[in-house]
Design an enzyme around this catalytic site. Structure first.
Site, mmCIF file in Angstrom:
data_model
loop_
_atom_site.group_PDB
_atom_site.id
_atom_site.type_symbol
_atom_site.label_atom_id
_atom_site.label_comp_id
_atom_site.label_asym_id
_atom_site.label_seq_id
_atom_site.Cartn_x
_atom_site.Cartn_y
_atom_site.Cartn_z
ATOM 1 C CE1 TYR A 148 86.005 25.276 39.439
ATOM 2 C CE2 TYR A 148 87.643 26.612 38.092
ATOM 3 C CZ TYR A 148 87.556 25.626 39.143
ATOM 4 O OH TYR A 148 88.551 25.177 40.144
ATOM 5 C CE LYS A 163 86.781 23.714 44.200
ATOM 6 N NZ LYS A 163 86.885 23.591 45.963
HETATM 7 C C1 HXC Z 1 99.123 18.678 33.795
HETATM 8 C C2 HXC Z 1 99.504 18.035 35.835
HETATM 9 C C3 HXC Z 1 99.855 19.211 36.163
HETATM 10 C C4 HXC Z 1 99.884 20.268 35.369
HETATM 11 C C5 HXC Z 1 100.218 17.710 38.037
HETATM 12 N N1 HXC Z 1 99.552 16.992 36.817
HETATM 13 N N2 HXC Z 1 100.406 18.977 37.644
HETATM 14 N N3 HXC Z 1 99.273 17.650 34.565
HETATM 15 N N4 HXC Z 1 99.464 20.191 34.037
HETATM 16 N N5 HXC Z 1 100.149 21.480 35.896
HETATM 17 C C6 HXC Z 1 99.674 15.460 36.579
HETATM 18 C C7 HXC Z 1 100.664 14.757 36.936
HETATM 19 O O1 HXC Z 1 101.564 14.671 35.762
HETATM 20 C C8 HXC Z 1 100.397 13.386 37.336
HETATM 21 O O2 HXC Z 1 99.684 12.753 36.226
HETATM 22 C C9 HXC Z 1 98.916 13.603 38.046
HETATM 23 O O3 HXC Z 1 98.881 15.114 37.735
HETATM 24 C C10 HXC Z 1 99.388 13.743 39.617
HETATM 25 O O4 HXC Z 1 100.194 14.610 39.912
HETATM 26 P P1 HXC Z 1 101.263 14.501 41.326
HETATM 27 O O5 HXC Z 1 102.158 15.878 41.295
HETATM 28 O O6 HXC Z 1 101.850 13.241 41.610
HETATM 29 O O7 HXC Z 1 99.922 14.816 42.132
HETATM 30 P P2 HXC Z 1 100.129 15.346 43.853
HETATM 31 O O8 HXC Z 1 101.591 15.050 44.430
HETATM 32 O O9 HXC Z 1 98.824 14.349 44.270
HETATM 33 O O10 HXC Z 1 99.358 16.661 43.831
HETATM 34 C C11 HXC Z 1 98.221 17.074 43.590
HETATM 35 C C12 HXC Z 1 98.150 18.312 42.616
HETATM 36 C C13 HXC Z 1 99.148 19.459 43.184
HETATM 37 C C14 HXC Z 1 96.765 18.679 42.577
HETATM 38 C C15 HXC Z 1 98.640 17.868 41.206
HETATM 39 O O11 HXC Z 1 98.904 20.493 42.418
HETATM 40 C C16 HXC Z 1 98.643 19.871 44.593
HETATM 41 O O12 HXC Z 1 98.953 19.251 45.683
HETATM 42 N N6 HXC Z 1 97.715 20.914 44.679
HETATM 43 C C17 HXC Z 1 97.427 21.403 46.082
HETATM 44 C C18 HXC Z 1 97.456 22.996 46.163
HETATM 45 C C19 HXC Z 1 96.521 23.290 44.995
HETATM 46 O O13 HXC Z 1 96.351 23.068 43.926
HETATM 47 N N7 HXC Z 1 95.842 24.798 45.244
HETATM 48 C C20 HXC Z 1 94.796 25.376 44.573
HETATM 49 C C21 HXC Z 1 93.709 25.545 45.117
HETATM 50 S S1 HXC Z 1 92.994 26.892 44.105
HETATM 51 P P3 HXC Z 1 100.674 11.813 35.286
HETATM 52 O O14 HXC Z 1 99.945 11.124 34.312
HETATM 53 O O15 HXC Z 1 101.954 12.269 34.883
HETATM 54 O O16 HXC Z 1 101.128 10.516 36.368
HETATM 55 C C22 HXC Z 1 91.357 26.449 43.539
HETATM 56 C C23 HXC Z 1 90.915 27.697 42.773
HETATM 57 C C24 HXC Z 1 89.598 27.499 42.179
HETATM 58 O O17 HXC Z 1 91.245 25.403 43.569
HETATM 59 C C25 HXC Z 1 89.045 28.532 41.233
HETATM 60 C C26 HXC Z 1 89.716 29.868 40.942
HETATM 61 C C27 HXC Z 1 88.732 30.815 40.312
HETATM 62 P P1 NAP Z 2 95.585 26.465 48.958
HETATM 63 O O1 NAP Z 2 96.213 27.474 49.789
HETATM 64 O O2 NAP Z 2 96.529 26.083 47.860
HETATM 65 O O3 NAP Z 2 94.635 25.744 49.663
HETATM 66 C C1 NAP Z 2 94.662 24.206 49.411
HETATM 67 C C2 NAP Z 2 94.881 23.492 50.480
HETATM 68 O O4 NAP Z 2 94.552 22.279 50.340
HETATM 69 C C3 NAP Z 2 96.329 23.361 51.065
HETATM 70 O O5 NAP Z 2 96.226 23.831 52.340
HETATM 71 C C4 NAP Z 2 96.850 21.901 50.825
HETATM 72 O O6 NAP Z 2 97.483 21.458 52.010
HETATM 73 C C5 NAP Z 2 95.300 21.257 50.977
HETATM 74 N N1 NAP Z 2 95.460 20.110 50.361
HETATM 75 C C6 NAP Z 2 95.554 19.832 49.061
HETATM 76 N N2 NAP Z 2 95.704 18.603 48.858
HETATM 77 C C7 NAP Z 2 95.166 17.773 49.933
HETATM 78 C C8 NAP Z 2 94.845 16.432 50.378
HETATM 79 N N3 NAP Z 2 94.899 15.448 49.291
HETATM 80 N N4 NAP Z 2 94.535 16.040 51.498
HETATM 81 C C9 NAP Z 2 94.422 17.281 52.455
HETATM 82 N N5 NAP Z 2 94.745 18.403 52.153
HETATM 83 C C10 NAP Z 2 95.069 18.740 50.975
HETATM 84 O O7 NAP Z 2 94.440 27.273 48.136
HETATM 85 P P2 NAP Z 2 93.323 28.274 48.375
HETATM 86 O O8 NAP Z 2 93.181 29.159 47.259
HETATM 87 O O9 NAP Z 2 93.316 28.686 49.876
HETATM 88 O O10 NAP Z 2 92.027 27.352 48.259
HETATM 89 C C11 NAP Z 2 91.001 26.888 49.452
HETATM 90 C C12 NAP Z 2 89.867 26.530 48.751
HETATM 91 O O11 NAP Z 2 89.272 27.639 48.047
HETATM 92 C C13 NAP Z 2 89.843 25.322 47.949
HETATM 93 O O12 NAP Z 2 88.664 24.396 48.038
HETATM 94 C C14 NAP Z 2 89.643 26.113 46.399
HETATM 95 O O13 NAP Z 2 89.292 25.224 45.603
HETATM 96 C C15 NAP Z 2 88.696 27.246 46.779
HETATM 97 N N6 NAP Z 2 88.743 28.274 45.945
HETATM 98 C C16 NAP Z 2 89.894 29.179 45.912
HETATM 99 C C17 NAP Z 2 89.890 30.394 45.112
HETATM 100 C C18 NAP Z 2 90.909 31.243 44.930
HETATM 101 O O14 NAP Z 2 90.841 32.090 44.111
HETATM 102 N N7 NAP Z 2 91.914 31.439 45.874
HETATM 103 C C19 NAP Z 2 88.532 30.422 44.223
HETATM 104 C C20 NAP Z 2 87.466 29.558 44.270
HETATM 105 C C21 NAP Z 2 87.612 28.561 45.007
HETATM 106 P P3 NAP Z 2 98.712 20.576 51.803
HETATM 107 O O15 NAP Z 2 99.470 20.831 50.609
HETATM 108 O O16 NAP Z 2 99.310 20.431 52.924
HETATM 109 O O17 NAP Z 2 97.956 19.074 51.700
#
Ligand code: HXC
Ligand code: NAP
Length: 265
Positions: A148, A163
């Site tokens: 995307y 991204k």
């Molecule tokens: C709307 C949301 C939300 C949600 C968080 N926020 N989750 N808003 N819908 N589901 C908002 C909160 O309300 C807050 O805004 C702000 O985001 C920050 O939230 P925090 O919880 O304080 O943030 P933080 O603790 O820093 O956590 C970061 C995060 C969290 C991104 C929100 O999801 C996280 O830690 N993710 C790490 C793991 C992850 O997401 N992995 C997925 C990767 S897969 P306000 O305004 O209320 O203060 C991937 C796939 C790609 O990337 C493509 C697939 C095809």
């Molecule tokens: P995931 O397991 O949730 O991985 C995300 C990792 O990022 C976690 O280990 C998390 O660890 C770390 N992270 C998040 N916030 C961070 C921060 N502020 N500082 C340091 N580390 C942080 O998801 P995943 O699917 O393996 O994703 C890995 C990568 O692949 C990502 O770049 C994602 O966008 C990409 N991707 C995934 C998919 C899919 O379908 N799975 C598709 C396209 C692209 P902590 O919580 O310990 O910080």
């Protein structure tokens, strides 16, 4: 599969290396002989994964790091050098994501994701790149993006925009830093089964089902598949490849033609 020893004694930092795709990459790099540094926010993610790798004979350092904080990123590189005396590979894999329509996304929500994905990737690339330049040995930067970045991502405007920036960064550094023997590439995975992605993006069975129908290959990808491609791209086998974005998504992003074959199940 690349032969054992392909990455012998290379030192690799993998952000988000304790979970999902990052851990699969760490596991494959370890099999190939690399020394590993796993970096993310949570020791609960890092330590058990580091232990698993050590149990397989790998030399692993875990450093709790928030990639949004430049000082923590600098400390990550310094600790890597202190422990291993070198830094050869950086994998920018850490990401944050959630589904939210643009009109409902708060400024904090936007910043939370953009700061991890775009700014974090730059902070890490800058800090690691400076070390690679200083050493004179060059190195490899590998970014994990998503398709995307070029199609746009309804429901994930923060991640898609970030991204897209990382793709531009990948290509910019490939040209700027080629003179320092630093290669910069990216992998763009389609849907891959991880708790981070599946748990956040397609947790509901009907969403998962609909998502699967968009993949011509008819299945979700495996983290190990991304890890094999990652190992190839940072290895000497790919020494002439830089600025590339390798899409591995079962044909998902191409399957949008008007008259294409539709998968029914
Ligand atoms: C709307 C949301 C939300 C949600 C968080 N926020 N989750 N808003 N819908 N589901 C908002 C909160 O309300 C807050 O805004 C702000 O985001 C920050 O939230 P925090 O919880 O304080 O943030 P933080 O603790 O820093 O956590 C970061 C995060 C969290 C991104 C929100 O999801 C996280 O830690 N993710 C790490 C793991 C992850 O997401 N992995 C997925 C990767 S897969 P306000 O305004 O209320 O203060 C991937 C796939 C790609 O990337 C493509 C697939 C095809
Ligand atoms: P995931 O397991 O949730 O991985 C995300 C990792 O990022 C976690 O280990 C998390 O660890 C770390 N992270 C998040 N916030 C961070 C921060 N502020 N500082 C340091 N580390 C942080 O998801 P995943 O699917 O393996 O994703 C890995 C990568 O692949 C990502 O770049 C994602 O966008 C990409 N991707 C995934 C998919 C899919 O379908 N799975 C598709 C396209 C692209 P902590 O919580 O310990 O910080």
């Amino acid at each position: 599969m690349l032969p054992k020893g392909t990455l012998k004694d290379r030192v690799a930092i993998i952000t988000g290396g304790g979970t999902g795709i990052g851990f699969a990459i760490a596991t494959e790099f370890a099999r190939l002989g690399a020394k590993l540094v796993l970096a993310s926010r949570s020791a609960e993610h890092l330590e058990p994964s580091a232990e698993k790798l050590r149990a397989q004979g790998a030399d692993v350092l875990a450093v709790t790091t928030d990639v949004r904080e430049p000082a923590q990123v600098d400390r990550l590189c310094q600790e890597t050098l202190r422990r291993f005396g070198a830094l050869d590979i950086l994998v920018n894999n850490a990401a944050g994501n959630f589904v939210c329509p643009a009109e409902k996304l708060s400024v904090n929500g936007w910043n939370a994701v953009v700061n991890i994905v775009l700014n974090g990737t730059f902070y890490c690339s800058r800090a690691a790149g400076l070390e690679m330049i200083k050493s004179g040995r060059g190195g490899n930067i590998l970014n994990i993006v998503a398709a995307y970045a070029w199609t746009g991502g309804p429901g994930t405007i923060h991640s898609a925009s970030a991204k897209a920036g990382v793709v531009a960064m990948t290509r910019t550094l490939a040209v700027e830093w080629a003179r320092y023997k630093i290669r910069s590439n990216a992998i763009s995975p389609g849907p891959v089964e991880t708790s981070g992605a599946g748990g956040q993006l397609w947790a509901a069975p009907e969403v998962r089902e609909a998502m699967l129908k968009t993949v011509p290959r008819g299945r979700i990808g495996r983290p190990e598949e991304v890890a094999h491609a990652a190992a190839y791209l940072v290895s000497d086998y790919a020494d002439f490849i830089t600025g590339e974005v390798l899409v591995m998504d079962g044909g998902q992003w191409l399957g949008k033609g008007m008259f294409g074959v539709k998968r029914e199940s």
